[in-house]
Design a protein around this motif. Sequence first.
Motif, PDB file in Angstrom:
ATOM      1  N   ALA A  94      33.283  27.578  23.475  1.00 44.08           N
ATOM      2  CA  ALA A  94      33.922  26.567  22.891  1.00 44.08           C
ATOM      3  C   ALA A  94      34.437  27.310  21.761  1.00 44.08           C
ATOM      4  N   ALA A  95      35.888  26.842  21.379  1.00 40.68           N
ATOM      5  CA  ALA A  95      36.428  27.296  20.209  1.00 40.68           C
ATOM      6  C   ALA A  95      36.778  26.103  19.268  1.00 40.68           C
ATOM      7  N   ALA A  96      35.650  25.892  18.601  1.00 40.12           N
ATOM      8  CA  ALA A  96      35.905  24.799  17.714  1.00 40.12           C
ATOM      9  C   ALA A  96      36.558  24.871  16.566  1.00 40.12           C
ATOM     10  N   ASP A  97      37.548  23.961  15.877  1.00 41.68           N
ATOM     11  CA  ASP A  97      38.317  23.695  14.772  1.00 41.68           C
ATOM     12  C   ASP A  97      37.437  23.877  13.635  1.00 41.68           C
ATOM     13  N   MET A  98      37.553  24.850  12.668  1.00 44.31           N
ATOM     14  CA  MET A  98      36.761  24.644  11.359  1.00 44.31           C
ATOM     15  C   MET A  98      37.360  24.307  10.336  1.00 44.31           C
ATOM     16  N   THR A  99      38.682  23.763  10.465  1.00 44.57           N
ATOM     17  CA  THR A  99      39.331  23.147   9.334  1.00 44.57           C
ATOM     18  C   THR A  99      39.742  21.701   9.767  1.00 44.57           C
ATOM     19  N   VAL A 100      38.945  21.219  10.666  1.00 48.74           N
ATOM     20  CA  VAL A 100      39.280  19.913  11.312  1.00 48.74           C
ATOM     21  C   VAL A 100      38.928  18.607   9.922  1.00 48.74           C
TER      22      VAL A 100
END
Length: 371
Positions: A94-100
Amino acid sequence: GVSFIPAAQQSNKLQWMVSHGVNLVLGTNGDEWTVSGGTDQGPITPTSVSIQRRSGYGSQFIPALLIGETIAFVQRGGRKVRSVAPRQEGLVWAAADMTVLAEHVARVGIVQTAVMHFPQTILWAVTGDGRLLGMTFEQEQNVFAWHVHETDGAVESVGVVFGAESDEVWLAVRRNGKRLIERLDPRVMALTFSDQSKLIFLDCSKRVELATASATITGLAHLEGREVTVLGDGAEMPTARVVGGSITLERAVRVAVVGLPFTSELQPMRVDIPMADGTSQHRQWRTSRVGLYLHESLGGEVADAPGARFEKLNYRDAGTLTDAPPPLFTGEKETAIESNARPGVDVMIRTSGPFPLNIGSLTLKGDIYGE
């Protein structure tokens, strides 16, 4: 050396490489890949290699960083930070968005990153407009919290080196046409507040320790002509202007911390309270008192809203010595504020003094009107 051609749809430039477990993780300007030694997870050989495309976000030309067990990279365009890690052993990555939850902080684009791991894990990032961003990351608790550090000047670069009390965060900052090398106070980063007179909560600051007390503080050429805040022997003193690389205080001190003040602001998100006749949203709120639980703190002020009147927190009582600065306070502090009815809670706490303000909890007291 060996050479492999992956089954890719595009020819993209390689932007970074990071070793993670049995995989070599690659980031290009169009997608992310893993390279391993085939099905047996052995070494990569000319006849045993597995190259898999994991995601298609693309990367900025900024080295990826290993934060704990997670790889963090800046997505193409510089406005998002993504974390790469397997969901579960052997399953798709997974490449999760850390700035969401804070998309605005990197809107102008990130140009450089660094990471510290001791005593807490923080990803530091420099933006194109010279701001310093931090992301506190606790993987086990699923916590990632962004904070913005603005200063009088422009941050050009950030670096982290190992230190004894904490990892040391070094900055290159351009102020008034000069490039200065500055460091965040390791004691503060380690949350050590045992010596009140030596705390550094000022920008571009210098701590001067004298053998004998003096009212003249020298060695401040880097602050020439600036109005500075002074912490003298643990007490906040009147502001002074640097002339000829020195300042003159109203009384002699042994330890002086001299620098530029900055304002830190905390504003909670709007809350919802279940009521007997429905939600508290879209009603009129009137907050009359604010309660805080503080840890090793001094200074600070509270207001009903950013444009309202701010009330200073009072740390002195009948038992506080008047010929010495009040010590750092730990405990509950409550204050009344001037308030107006408004559609929601907009309470703000701020500080611009040379002391820490560590807030553990915030309690609001007031009334809710309307249907």
